[in-house]
Design an enzyme around this catalytic site. Structure first.
Site, PDB file in Angstrom:
ATOM      1  N   ASP A 209       0.854  -1.193   0.000  1.00  0.00           N
ATOM      2  CA  ASP A 209       0.000   0.000   0.000  1.00  0.00           C
ATOM      3  C   ASP A 209       0.881   1.230   0.000  1.00  0.00           C
ATOM      4  O   ASP A 209       2.098   1.147   0.086  1.00  0.00           O
ATOM      5  CB  ASP A 209      -0.904  -0.003   1.232  1.00  0.00           C
ATOM      6  CG  ASP A 209      -0.099  -0.009   2.521  1.00  0.00           C
ATOM      7  OD1 ASP A 209       0.254   1.087   3.000  1.00  0.00           O
ATOM      8  OD2 ASP A 209       0.202  -1.106   3.037  1.00  0.00           O
ATOM      9  N   ASP A 211       0.645   3.638   2.381  1.00  0.00           N
ATOM     10  CA  ASP A 211       0.500   4.227   3.709  1.00  0.00           C
ATOM     11  C   ASP A 211      -0.589   5.305   3.640  1.00  0.00           C
ATOM     12  O   ASP A 211      -1.515   5.193   2.837  1.00  0.00           O
ATOM     13  CB  ASP A 211       1.842   4.763   4.225  1.00  0.00           C
ATOM     14  CG  ASP A 211       1.880   4.807   5.757  1.00  0.00           C
ATOM     15  OD1 ASP A 211       1.602   3.767   6.379  1.00  0.00           O
ATOM     16  OD2 ASP A 211       2.166   5.868   6.318  1.00  0.00           O
TER      17      ASP A 211
END
Length: 288
Positions: A209, A211
């Protein structure tokens, strides 16, 4: 010394198929039980030990992983090289979910973990200026590239305590002010302990991802992370399968990882605590 490869598998990588003559072994350590039994076998003629960092079924949080026991157990089994495989978030647009980063630096923001084998009765200070073995890191990058993964060679890993993900303000601090590249919860104190145990250590961070800094994502979505973990785990297994044939460990480590304790212990022999010395039999037996 005959090379033996240790793999610490993180989130999404709880099993490592393809090992020959493989059996799960319980390993007792003076620091308690490791995260799980350790799967020991051979791959491409090289002895290999696989340890699921969170335990099979993911029973340990990042803060409760028994890091000292894990490193001691791998050293006790005879491992010379340890590769960490773990999930992480990215602070860089070009480091996208699904990519791997072969980390070369860390910033340790963990606060609730035992970070050293040494202490009162036997004081030691090792250097972690260069916490990753460059030789082993190059091997990891080559294996991941051969597996068809987009690999970023070098990057700074921010180790946070967790288990919660970052606030947006924290994420922007780590990215914009501190210049970090990826964020995770498990590579510290693992890398520090590996250095104290004189093990060559490298970290392969698998991006899941962006973040919470990214304007198009905003926050970490655990469902998206889990979906990406599946693809990452397949690529991690392919990467690990390519390590043994590329592992070069003839003679001393050129980075000095296997001699990290040569001048590290400061406590005079007559002042050393016998009980602590007994606990250090595996990790520091060469110098004690």
């Amino acid at each position: 010394m005959t090379a033996m490869l240790g793999i610490i598998g993180g989130s999404g990588l709880y099993q490592l198929p393809g090992l020959e003559k493989a059996d799960w072994h319980p390993v007792a350590t003076p620091w308690g039980a490791p995260s799980d039994d350790i799967l020991v076998g051979e791959m491409a003629g090289v002895r290999l030990a696989f340890l699921p960092r969170h335990g099979r079924g993911h029973v340990h949080s990042p803060s409760t992983v028994p890091y000292r026991a894990n490193i001691d157990a791998l050293k006790r089994l005879g491992c010379t090289d340890v590769v960490s495989v773990s999930a992480c978030g990215s602070f860089r647009e070009e480091m996208a979910p699904g990519d791997f980063v072969v980390v070369d630096q860390f910033i340790d923001r963990t606060i609730a973990r035992e970070k050293s084998f040494f202490g009162t009765g036997c004081v030691a200070h090792v250097s972690v200026a260069h916490p990753v073995c460059d030789r082993l890191a190059r091997t990891c990058a080559q294996a991941a590239t051969a597996a068809g993964v987009t690999v970023h060679k070098g990057g700074t890993y921010l180790a946070m305590e967790g288990p919660q993900f970052s606030a947006m303000a924290e994420s922007k601090l780590y990215r914009d002010v501190w210049g970090c590249d990826v964020i995770g919860m498990t590579n510290m104190p693992e890398a520090k302990l590996a250095r104290e145990a004189e093990l060559c250590y490298a970290s392969v961070a698998m991006i899941t991802d962006y973040d919470s800094w990214h304007p198009d994502h905003g926050s970490v979505d655990i469902s998206e992370i889990i979906a990406t973990l599946g693809a990452n785990a397949d690529n991690a297994r392919k990467t690990v399968a390519g390590l043994p044939e590329r592992l070069d460990h003839d003679g001393p480590c050129p980075c000095g990882c296997d001699r990290a304790l040569d001048h590290a212990i400061l406590t005079a022999p007559e002042a050393r605590d016998p009980d602590l010395l007994r606990k250090l039999d595996a990790v520091a037996g060469r110098v004690l």
